[in-house]
Write an enzyme that holds these catalytic residues in place. Structure first.
Site, PDB file in Angstrom:
ATOM      1  N   ILE A   1       4.990  -1.296   2.944  1.00  0.00           N
ATOM      2  CA  ILE A   1       4.798   0.409   2.675  1.00  0.00           C
ATOM      3  C   ILE A   1       5.426   0.987   1.522  1.00  0.00           C
ATOM      4  O   ILE A   1       6.426   0.604   1.412  1.00  0.00           O
ATOM      5  CB  ILE A   1       4.878   1.077   3.854  1.00  0.00           C
ATOM      6  CG1 ILE A   1       4.247   0.778   5.065  1.00  0.00           C
ATOM      7  CG2 ILE A   1       5.121   2.627   3.606  1.00  0.00           C
ATOM      8  CD1 ILE A   1       2.809   1.205   5.173  1.00  0.00           C
ATOM      9  N   LYS A   2       4.616   1.309   0.426  1.00  0.00           N
ATOM     10  CA  LYS A   2       5.278   1.642  -0.664  1.00  0.00           C
ATOM     11  C   LYS A   2       5.653   3.056  -0.701  1.00  0.00           C
ATOM     12  O   LYS A   2       4.849   3.817  -0.374  1.00  0.00           O
ATOM     13  CB  LYS A   2       4.478   1.337  -1.965  1.00  0.00           C
ATOM     14  CG  LYS A   2       4.436  -0.104  -2.507  1.00  0.00           C
ATOM     15  CD  LYS A   2       3.447  -0.158  -3.790  1.00  0.00           C
ATOM     16  CE  LYS A   2       4.172   0.420  -5.089  1.00  0.00           C
ATOM     17  NZ  LYS A   2       3.251  -0.031  -6.251  1.00  0.00           N
ATOM     18  N   LEU A   3       6.782   3.361  -1.035  1.00  0.00           N
ATOM     19  CA  LEU A   3       7.564   4.820  -0.936  1.00  0.00           C
ATOM     20  C   LEU A   3       8.420   5.021  -2.414  1.00  0.00           C
ATOM     21  O   LEU A   3       8.950   4.111  -2.923  1.00  0.00           O
ATOM     22  CB  LEU A   3       8.483   4.946  -0.052  1.00  0.00           C
ATOM     23  CG  LEU A   3       7.806   4.771   1.523  1.00  0.00           C
ATOM     24  CD1 LEU A   3       8.836   4.353   2.395  1.00  0.00           C
ATOM     25  CD2 LEU A   3       7.250   6.023   1.937  1.00  0.00           C
TER      26      LEU A   3
ATOM     27  N   VAL B   1       2.080   5.034   0.183  1.00  0.00           N
ATOM     28  CA  VAL B   1       2.295   6.602   0.639  1.00  0.00           C
ATOM     29  C   VAL B   1       1.990   7.535  -0.381  1.00  0.00           C
ATOM     30  O   VAL B   1       2.481   7.351  -1.597  1.00  0.00           O
ATOM     31  CB  VAL B   1       3.521   6.736   1.339  1.00  0.00           C
ATOM     32  CG1 VAL B   1       3.723   8.220   1.754  1.00  0.00           C
ATOM     33  CG2 VAL B   1       3.691   5.969   2.623  1.00  0.00           C
TER      34      VAL B   1
ATOM     35  N   THR C   1       0.820  -1.139   0.017  1.00  0.00           N
ATOM     36  CA  THR C   1       0.164   0.163   0.137  1.00  0.00           C
ATOM     37  C   THR C   1       1.019   1.260   0.000  1.00  0.00           C
ATOM     38  O   THR C   1       1.829   1.372   0.830  1.00  0.00           O
ATOM     39  CB  THR C   1      -0.934  -0.058   1.285  1.00  0.00           C
ATOM     40  OG1 THR C   1      -1.926  -1.160   1.073  1.00  0.00           O
ATOM     41  CG2 THR C   1      -1.992   1.258   1.351  1.00  0.00           C
TER      42      THR C   1
END
Length: 317
Positions: free
Chosen positions: A131-133, A97, A95
Protein backbone atom coordinates in the site's frame (compact mmCIF):
# COMPACT_ATOMS: atom_id res chain seq x y z
CA UNK A 1 29.18 -9.37 -21.60
CA UNK A 2 25.84 -8.91 -19.84
CA UNK A 3 23.99 -5.70 -20.63
CA UNK A 4 23.81 -2.90 -18.08
CA UNK A 5 20.37 -3.93 -16.81
CA UNK A 6 21.41 -7.55 -16.27
CA UNK A 7 24.55 -6.42 -14.44
CA UNK A 8 22.46 -4.16 -12.20
CA UNK A 9 20.08 -7.03 -11.41
CA UNK A 10 23.01 -8.93 -9.85
CA UNK A 11 23.25 -6.24 -7.12
CA UNK A 12 19.75 -4.80 -6.84
CA UNK A 13 16.13 -5.93 -7.18
CA UNK A 14 14.65 -4.12 -10.19
CA UNK A 15 11.08 -2.83 -10.04
CA UNK A 16 9.12 -1.44 -13.01
CA UNK A 17 7.66 2.01 -12.36
CA UNK A 18 4.75 1.79 -14.77
CA UNK A 19 1.19 0.67 -15.30
CA UNK A 20 1.96 -0.33 -18.91
CA UNK A 21 1.64 -4.12 -19.13
CA UNK A 22 3.54 -4.35 -22.43
CA UNK A 23 6.48 -2.45 -20.94
CA UNK A 24 6.53 -4.84 -17.99
CA UNK A 25 6.58 -7.84 -20.32
CA UNK A 26 9.68 -6.43 -22.01
CA UNK A 27 11.68 -5.59 -18.87
CA UNK A 28 10.80 -8.64 -16.70
CA UNK A 29 11.11 -6.91 -13.31
CA UNK A 30 10.66 -8.53 -9.91
CA UNK A 31 7.97 -6.08 -8.74
CA UNK A 32 6.02 -3.13 -10.12
CA UNK A 33 4.84 0.21 -8.75
CA UNK A 34 1.94 2.40 -9.83
CA UNK A 35 0.69 5.83 -8.77
CA UNK A 36 -2.30 8.02 -9.74
CA UNK A 37 -0.39 9.57 -12.65
CA UNK A 38 0.61 6.15 -14.02
CA UNK A 39 -2.93 4.81 -13.60
CA UNK A 40 -4.28 7.83 -15.52
CA UNK A 41 -1.74 7.21 -18.29
CA UNK A 42 -2.52 3.48 -18.39
CA UNK A 43 -6.27 4.15 -18.52
CA UNK A 44 -5.76 5.87 -21.88
CA UNK A 45 -4.20 2.77 -23.47
CA UNK A 46 -6.84 1.18 -25.77
CA UNK A 47 -6.00 -2.35 -24.63
CA UNK A 48 -7.10 -1.40 -21.11
CA UNK A 49 -10.67 -0.54 -22.07
CA UNK A 50 -11.93 -3.86 -20.75
CA UNK A 51 -10.44 -3.15 -17.32
CA UNK A 52 -12.21 0.20 -17.26
CA UNK A 53 -15.51 -1.33 -18.34
CA UNK A 54 -15.19 -3.92 -15.58
CA UNK A 55 -14.52 -1.21 -12.98
CA UNK A 56 -17.52 0.82 -14.16
CA UNK A 57 -19.83 -2.20 -14.09
CA UNK A 58 -18.64 -3.19 -10.62
CA UNK A 59 -19.06 0.34 -9.24
CA UNK A 60 -22.66 0.42 -10.43
CA UNK A 61 -23.41 -2.68 -8.35
CA UNK A 62 -22.02 -1.06 -5.19
CA UNK A 63 -24.06 2.15 -5.00
CA UNK A 64 -26.68 4.31 -6.70
CA UNK A 65 -24.82 7.49 -5.72
CA UNK A 66 -22.71 8.90 -8.58
CA UNK A 67 -19.91 10.27 -6.38
CA UNK A 68 -19.58 6.93 -4.61
CA UNK A 69 -19.60 5.13 -7.96
CA UNK A 70 -16.77 7.35 -9.23
CA UNK A 71 -14.65 6.64 -6.16
CA UNK A 72 -15.38 2.91 -6.33
CA UNK A 73 -14.60 2.76 -10.05
CA UNK A 74 -11.26 4.53 -9.53
CA UNK A 75 -10.28 2.11 -6.77
CA UNK A 76 -11.38 -0.92 -8.78
CA UNK A 77 -9.51 0.27 -11.87
CA UNK A 78 -6.27 0.68 -9.89
CA UNK A 79 -6.72 -2.86 -8.58
CA UNK A 80 -7.66 -4.24 -12.02
CA UNK A 81 -4.43 -2.84 -13.47
CA UNK A 82 -2.55 -4.25 -10.49
CA UNK A 83 -4.09 -7.68 -11.09
CA UNK A 84 -2.90 -7.69 -14.70
CA UNK A 85 0.60 -6.68 -13.62
CA UNK A 86 0.69 -9.43 -10.97
CA UNK A 87 0.27 -11.98 -13.76
CA UNK A 88 3.65 -10.82 -15.08
CA UNK A 89 5.79 -10.17 -11.99
CA UNK A 90 6.74 -12.81 -9.41
CA UNK A 91 6.78 -10.28 -6.57
CA UNK A 92 4.59 -7.42 -5.47
CA UNK A 93 2.51 -4.58 -6.85
CA UNK A 94 2.39 -1.20 -5.12
CA UNK A 95 -1.04 0.46 -5.29
CA UNK A 96 -1.41 4.01 -4.00
CA UNK A 97 -3.92 5.51 -1.60
CA UNK A 98 -5.68 8.63 -2.93
CA UNK A 99 -3.23 11.53 -2.47
CA UNK A 100 -6.08 13.73 -1.23
CA UNK A 101 -6.04 11.63 1.95
CA UNK A 102 -2.37 12.40 2.66
CA UNK A 103 -3.17 14.33 5.85
CA UNK A 104 -5.95 12.02 7.11
CA UNK A 105 -4.64 8.96 8.94
CA UNK A 106 -8.04 7.37 9.54
CA UNK A 107 -9.23 7.78 5.95
CA UNK A 108 -5.90 6.48 4.61
CA UNK A 109 -6.22 3.32 6.70
CA UNK A 110 -9.81 2.82 5.52
CA UNK A 111 -8.76 3.21 1.87
CA UNK A 112 -5.90 0.76 2.37
CA UNK A 113 -8.32 -1.80 3.82
CA UNK A 114 -10.60 -1.33 0.82
CA UNK A 115 -7.78 -1.84 -1.69
CA UNK A 116 -6.59 -4.97 0.12
CA UNK A 117 -10.16 -6.31 0.19
CA UNK A 118 -10.53 -5.77 -3.57
CA UNK A 119 -7.32 -7.69 -4.21
CA UNK A 120 -8.36 -10.48 -1.85
CA UNK A 121 -11.75 -10.78 -3.55
CA UNK A 122 -9.82 -11.35 -6.79
CA UNK A 123 -7.79 -14.12 -5.14
CA UNK A 124 -4.61 -12.15 -4.38
CA UNK A 125 -3.12 -12.45 -0.91
CA UNK A 126 -2.07 -9.28 0.88
CA UNK A 127 1.52 -10.58 0.90
CA UNK A 128 1.75 -9.56 -2.78
CA UNK A 129 0.51 -6.01 -2.20
CA UNK A 130 2.26 -2.89 -0.97
CA UNK A 131 0.00 0.00 0.00
CA UNK A 132 1.57 3.28 -1.13
CA UNK A 133 1.17 6.29 1.12
CA UNK A 134 2.69 9.76 0.97
CA UNK A 135 5.44 10.26 3.59
CA UNK A 136 3.52 12.86 5.58
CA UNK A 137 3.38 12.47 9.36
CA UNK A 138 -0.19 11.19 8.98
CA UNK A 139 0.80 8.79 6.21
CA UNK A 140 3.65 7.39 8.31
CA UNK A 141 1.32 6.95 11.30
CA UNK A 142 -1.23 5.19 9.07
CA UNK A 143 1.52 2.89 7.80
CA UNK A 144 2.59 2.05 11.36
CA UNK A 145 -0.94 0.85 12.16
CA UNK A 146 -1.28 -1.04 8.88
CA UNK A 147 2.07 -2.79 9.39
CA UNK A 148 0.86 -3.90 12.83
CA UNK A 149 -2.08 -5.58 11.03
CA UNK A 150 0.27 -7.33 8.61
CA UNK A 151 -0.41 -4.97 5.69
CA UNK A 152 2.92 -3.92 4.20
CA UNK A 153 3.38 -0.35 3.03
CA UNK A 154 5.49 1.63 0.56
CA UNK A 155 6.06 5.20 1.77
CA UNK A 156 6.46 7.45 -1.25
CA UNK A 157 7.14 11.13 -2.00
CA UNK A 158 10.09 10.86 0.35
CA UNK A 159 12.58 13.71 -0.03
CA UNK A 160 14.18 14.21 3.39
CA UNK A 161 16.20 12.40 6.01
CA UNK A 162 13.50 13.26 8.58
CA UNK A 163 10.91 11.36 6.53
CA UNK A 164 13.26 8.40 6.14
CA UNK A 165 14.06 8.28 9.85
CA UNK A 166 10.38 8.48 10.85
CA UNK A 167 9.51 5.66 8.44
CA UNK A 168 12.23 3.40 9.85
CA UNK A 169 11.12 4.12 13.41
CA UNK A 170 7.52 3.32 12.43
CA UNK A 171 8.63 -0.07 11.11
CA UNK A 172 7.33 0.41 7.57
CA UNK A 173 8.18 -2.31 5.07
CA UNK A 174 9.62 -0.11 2.30
CA UNK A 175 10.40 3.51 1.44
CA UNK A 176 10.69 5.15 -1.99
CA UNK A 177 13.16 8.04 -1.64
CA UNK A 178 13.01 10.18 -4.78
CA UNK A 179 16.15 10.97 -6.75
CA UNK A 180 15.25 12.89 -9.90
CA UNK A 181 12.83 15.32 -8.31
CA UNK A 182 15.51 16.30 -5.78
CA UNK A 183 17.91 16.90 -8.67
CA UNK A 184 15.25 19.01 -10.44
CA UNK A 185 14.92 21.28 -7.40
CA UNK A 186 18.64 21.79 -6.94
CA UNK A 187 19.28 22.44 -10.63
CA UNK A 188 16.52 25.06 -10.64
CA UNK A 189 17.67 26.54 -7.33
CA UNK A 190 21.41 26.71 -8.08
CA UNK A 191 21.57 26.76 -11.88
CA UNK A 192 24.24 24.06 -11.66
CA UNK A 193 24.61 20.72 -13.40
CA UNK A 194 25.71 17.76 -11.30
CA UNK A 195 27.79 14.68 -12.06
CA UNK A 196 25.91 11.49 -11.19
CA UNK A 197 28.15 10.83 -8.18
CA UNK A 198 27.40 14.33 -6.80
CA UNK A 199 23.71 14.35 -7.75
CA UNK A 200 21.83 15.58 -4.63
CA UNK A 201 19.20 12.87 -5.09
CA UNK A 202 21.85 10.15 -5.30
CA UNK A 203 23.58 11.56 -2.21
CA UNK A 204 20.24 11.59 -0.33
CA UNK A 205 19.45 7.93 -1.08
CA UNK A 206 23.04 6.89 -0.29
CA UNK A 207 22.87 8.63 3.11
CA UNK A 208 19.50 7.03 3.91
CA UNK A 209 20.71 3.56 2.86
CA UNK A 210 23.87 3.84 4.98
CA UNK A 211 21.89 5.13 8.00
CA UNK A 212 19.40 2.26 7.78
CA UNK A 213 22.10 -0.40 7.48
CA UNK A 214 24.25 1.12 10.24
CA UNK A 215 21.33 1.09 12.68
CA UNK A 216 20.00 -2.33 11.64
CA UNK A 217 16.65 -1.14 10.30
CA UNK A 218 14.82 -3.76 8.20
CA UNK A 219 12.91 -1.18 6.11
CA UNK A 220 13.69 -1.72 2.42
CA UNK A 221 15.22 1.25 0.56
CA UNK A 222 13.88 1.52 -3.00
CA UNK A 223 15.28 4.49 -4.92
CA UNK A 224 12.72 6.08 -7.25
CA UNK A 225 12.17 8.95 -9.70
CA UNK A 226 15.19 8.80 -12.00
CA UNK A 227 16.17 11.31 -14.66
CA UNK A 228 19.01 9.35 -16.27
CA UNK A 229 20.84 6.03 -16.12
CA UNK A 230 23.83 7.67 -14.43
CA UNK A 231 21.77 8.16 -11.26
CA UNK A 232 20.70 4.51 -11.36
CA UNK A 233 24.22 3.14 -11.83
CA UNK A 234 25.46 5.26 -8.91
CA UNK A 235 22.94 3.47 -6.67
CA UNK A 236 23.90 -0.08 -7.70
CA UNK A 237 23.56 -2.20 -4.57
CA UNK A 238 20.55 -0.32 -3.19
CA UNK A 239 17.95 -2.82 -1.93
CA UNK A 240 15.60 -2.04 -4.81
CA UNK A 241 15.30 0.55 -7.57
CA UNK A 242 12.01 1.36 -9.30
CA UNK A 243 12.65 2.50 -12.85
CA UNK A 244 10.47 3.71 -15.73
CA UNK A 245 10.26 1.75 -19.02
CA UNK A 246 12.38 4.12 -21.13
CA UNK A 247 15.36 3.92 -18.75
CA UNK A 248 14.96 0.15 -18.36
CA UNK A 249 15.08 -0.21 -22.13
CA UNK A 250 18.06 2.14 -22.39
CA UNK A 251 20.02 0.01 -19.91
CA UNK A 252 18.99 -3.21 -21.64
CA UNK A 253 20.50 -1.83 -24.86
CA UNK A 254 23.72 -0.69 -23.15
CA UNK A 255 26.90 -2.49 -22.10
CA UNK A 256 28.11 0.17 -19.65
CA UNK A 257 29.88 -1.65 -16.80
CA UNK A 258 28.13 -1.59 -13.41
CA UNK A 259 30.11 -1.60 -10.16
CA UNK A 260 28.43 -2.03 -6.80
CA UNK A 261 28.32 1.35 -5.01
CA UNK A 262 26.17 0.60 -1.94
CA UNK A 263 27.08 -2.22 0.46
CA UNK A 264 25.49 -2.88 3.85
CA UNK A 265 27.80 -2.45 6.82
CA UNK A 266 28.30 -5.35 9.21
CA UNK A 267 29.09 -2.93 12.06
CA UNK A 268 25.68 -1.90 13.40
CA UNK A 269 24.86 0.57 16.17
CA UNK A 270 21.60 0.79 18.12
CA UNK A 271 19.44 3.76 17.02
CA UNK A 272 18.74 6.68 19.35
CA UNK A 273 15.38 7.86 20.77
CA UNK A 274 12.34 7.81 18.48
CA UNK A 275 11.56 11.09 16.73
CA UNK A 276 8.52 12.99 18.02
CA UNK A 277 5.90 14.61 15.79
CA UNK A 278 7.23 18.04 16.77
CA UNK A 279 10.79 17.04 15.83
CA UNK A 280 9.60 15.61 12.52
CA UNK A 281 7.67 18.73 11.59
CA UNK A 282 10.56 21.02 12.57
CA UNK A 283 13.16 19.05 10.63
CA UNK A 284 10.88 18.95 7.58
CA UNK A 285 10.27 22.68 7.85
CA UNK A 286 14.02 23.32 7.78
CA UNK A 287 14.36 21.49 4.44
CA UNK A 288 12.88 23.82 1.81
CA UNK A 289 13.40 21.31 -0.99
CA UNK A 290 11.56 18.54 0.85
CA UNK A 291 8.66 20.80 1.86
CA UNK A 292 8.20 22.09 -1.69
CA UNK A 293 8.58 18.73 -3.46
CA UNK A 294 6.30 16.86 -1.04
CA UNK A 295 3.56 19.48 -1.43
CA UNK A 296 3.99 19.57 -5.21
CA UNK A 297 3.94 15.78 -5.46
CA UNK A 298 0.73 15.48 -3.46
CA UNK A 299 -0.92 18.25 -5.52
CA UNK A 300 0.08 16.68 -8.83
CA UNK A 301 -1.10 13.20 -7.84
CA UNK A 302 -4.38 14.74 -6.67
CA UNK A 303 -4.77 16.55 -10.01
CA UNK A 304 -4.28 13.30 -11.94
CA UNK A 305 -6.66 11.46 -9.62
CA UNK A 306 -9.23 14.15 -10.41
CA UNK A 307 -8.65 13.75 -14.16
CA UNK A 308 -9.10 9.99 -13.87
CA UNK A 309 -12.34 10.48 -11.96
CA UNK A 310 -13.65 12.91 -14.58
CA UNK A 311 -12.97 10.29 -17.25
CA UNK A 312 -14.80 7.66 -15.20
CA UNK A 313 -17.66 10.05 -14.44
CA UNK A 314 -18.27 10.52 -18.17
CA UNK A 315 -18.58 6.75 -18.55
CA UNK A 316 -20.81 6.37 -15.50
CA UNK A 317 -23.23 9.18 -16.38
Amino acid sequence: MANTLEQLKSFTTIVADTGDIEAIKRSQPEDATTNPSLILKAAQIPEYSGLIDNAIAWAKTQSDNLETQIEDAADKLAVNIGLEILKLVPGRISTEVDARLSFDKTASIAKAHKLIRLYQEAGIDKSRILIKLASTWEGICAAKELEAEGINCNLTLLFSFAQARACAEAGVFLISPFVGRILDWYKKSTGKDYRASEDPGVVSVTDIYNYYKRHGYKTVVMGASFRNTGEIIELAGCDRLTIGPSLLEEMAASNTPVVRKLTPTTDTVAPGPVMSEAEFRWEMNQDAMAVEKLAEGIRNFAIDQGKLEEMLKAKLA
